[in-house]
Design an enzyme around this catalytic site. Structure first.
Site, PDB file in Angstrom:
ATOM      1  CG  HIS A   1       4.370   9.092   3.405  1.00 51.04           C
ATOM      2  ND1 HIS A   1       3.965   9.005   4.718  1.00 51.04           N
ATOM      3  CD2 HIS A   1       4.781   7.841   3.075  1.00 51.04           C
ATOM      4  CE1 HIS A   1       4.127   7.766   5.154  1.00 51.04           C
ATOM      5  NE2 HIS A   1       4.628   7.049   4.165  1.00 51.04           N
TER       6      HIS A   1
ATOM      7  CG  ASP B   1       6.948   3.958   2.292  1.00 56.88           C
ATOM      8  OD1 ASP B   1       7.007   2.769   2.619  1.00 56.88           O
ATOM      9  OD2 ASP B   1       6.570   4.868   3.063  1.00 56.88           O
TER      10      ASP B   1
ATOM     11  CG  ASP C   1       8.688  -0.128   4.874  1.00 63.05           C
ATOM     12  OD1 ASP C   1       8.639   0.622   3.870  1.00 63.05           O
ATOM     13  OD2 ASP C   1       7.854  -0.099   5.781  1.00 63.05           O
TER      14      ASP C   1
ATOM     15  CG  ASP D   1      -0.247   0.095   2.537  1.00 63.59           C
ATOM     16  OD1 ASP D   1       0.701  -0.693   2.741  1.00 63.59           O
ATOM     17  OD2 ASP D   1      -0.643   0.934   3.374  1.00 63.59           O
TER      18      ASP D   1
ATOM     19  CD  GLU E   1       4.265   0.377   6.934  1.00 64.17           C
ATOM     20  OE1 GLU E   1       5.139   0.644   7.777  1.00 64.17           O
ATOM     21  OE2 GLU E   1       3.890   1.201   6.067  1.00 64.17           O
TER      22      GLU E   1
END
Length: 406
Positions: free
Chosen positions: A379, A140, A197, A79, A174
């Protein structure tokens, strides 16, 4: 073999944004698009793989050596963050990066600048993958997914590469703190695991934030503004007042290292009612509990000032610092350090200023440090990933596997 760049680009083209407002698992059905693809790709390689009702892909590569070695797992999440769109991702490939500003061509006048993101300097001469400025990239953690899948393909294509039994896991959700809530560690079958990650090359982490979410509802009272004196309670202003009670120097933009924070992540409201969302983070468990008490005291103050029931608070713990669970098995951290050294990488052991699935997995009985995946500026539209970093991370996976096989 499919090139790791092509694989990564294929994965980021699939929209897998998780939904923090959904109660389902996975939180968004579109995550299953990539999860199903991964299961099918593993199966096509001849690797036994399943996808269960909760969105967990689990796969097994049988050992090809005639003695018992530890069963090791590698895990990544599919995700992407709710903070920015993950739909219609249009990556830019900048070969032999010259060290200058990079135009994000989907938004005129928008640039990824070394003056603002000095980490770009370390990747001059490399191939840089960026967004076009309209979405996040998705490194990510699709970089982690690609790295693991690339390592699996290498082992399938090279039977002479000796390895023990290897477990592969891909998870949803996550980014909203629910990645492994229903993950069956016993079914997965690994003794130790690693999440791919992390960020910059060399990052190695086995301690992370303790984390909680906080939702605050403000119930105001709307009255015609011409006759509001002594009667109106403006929920927007009351919420702003409550936010001002929290310590300014404990906002993310003023903290680093082991320092925790309060981070306001959402606001929606009107004069009548308003809702504020926060995340609370600290590496130290005692300070983490103190922070939850502080936000509770702020709510109590507002209720005392404006009347009981004006402010209500819901706090939910999301995950805890995994250090206490991993440290007794520190040799798995040492294996990762050695695996990096084999690629000429100096390991930088540091705390995660965030969390990974590995935190909750460690508390479920699967010690699970976190290894760099190579992406940066996660993000948001300034996210980028050097191709060479992704390639190095995949080699580190293979090195860890070979070290456990020795």
């Amino acid at each position: 073999m499919e090139k790791i760049l092509d694989r990564f680009l294929r994965y980021v083209s699939v929209d897998t944004q998780s939904d923090e407002n959904s109660e389902s698992q996975p939180s968004s059905a579109k995550q299953l698009d990539l999860l199903s693809m991964l299961r099918d790709e593993l199966t096509a390689m001849g690797v036994e793989a399943t996808l269960d009702e909760y969105g967990y892909v689990m796969a097994t590569l049988p050992s090809n050596i005639d003695r018992k070695v530890p069963v090791v797992g590698f895990i990544a999440h599919v995700d992407t963050s709710p903070d920015a769109s993950g739909a219609n991702v249009r990556p830019q490939i900048i070969e032999n990066y010259d060290g200058g500003d990079i135009a994000l061509k989907g938004v005129p006048g928008l640039f990824l600048k070394p003056s603002e993101f000095p980490e770009l300097h370390a990747h001059k001469g490399e191939t840089i993958i960026t967004t076009d400025g309209t979405t996040l990239l998705g490194a990510d953690d699709k970089a982690g997914v690609a790295e693991i899948m690339n390592a699996v393909q290498y082992m399938v294509e090279h039977p002479e590469f000796k390895h023990g039994e290897i477990k592969i896991g891909f998870t949803p959700d996550e980014e909203i703190g629910r990645g492994v809530v229903k993950f069956d560690v016993k079914k997965f079958g690994a003794e130790y695991a690693y999440t791919m990650d992390g960020g910059e090359v060399g990052e190695l982490e086995f301690e992370n934030f303790n984390a909680a979410s906080a939702k605050i509802h403000i119930q105001g009272r709307n009255v015609h503004p011409g006759y509001a004196k002594g009667k109106m309670k403006n929920a927007i202003l009351i919420g702003m007042e409550l936010n001002s009670l929290l310590p300014v120097q404990q906002r993310p933009e003023f903290t680093e290292g082991y320092e925790g924070f309060f981070h306001i992540i959402s606001f929606k409201g009107s004069v009548e009612e308003a809702d504020f969302g926060y995340i609370i983070r600290d590496h130290d468990r005692a300070k983490f509990e103190e922070k939850k008490e502080v936000i509770g005291k702020c709510v109590a103050f507002i209720n005392e000032k404006y009347g009981e029931g004006t402010a209500s608070l819901e706090v939910k713990d999301q995950y805890y610092n995994m250090r206490q669970q991993v440290e007794p098995y520190y040799f798995i951290v040492e294996k990762a350090v050695k695996a990096m050294e084999m690629e000429g990488i100096e390991a930088r052991i540091q705390p995660i200023r965030g969390g990974t699935d590995g935190a909750n997995l460690s508390f479920k009985g699967l010690p699970c440090p976190n290894i760099f995946a190579g992406g940066l500026n996660f993000h948001g539209k300034m996210e980028f990933a050097p191709l060479e970093s992704i390639e190095k991370a995949s080699k580190v996976v293979l090195n860890i596997i070979s070290l456990f096989a020795e």
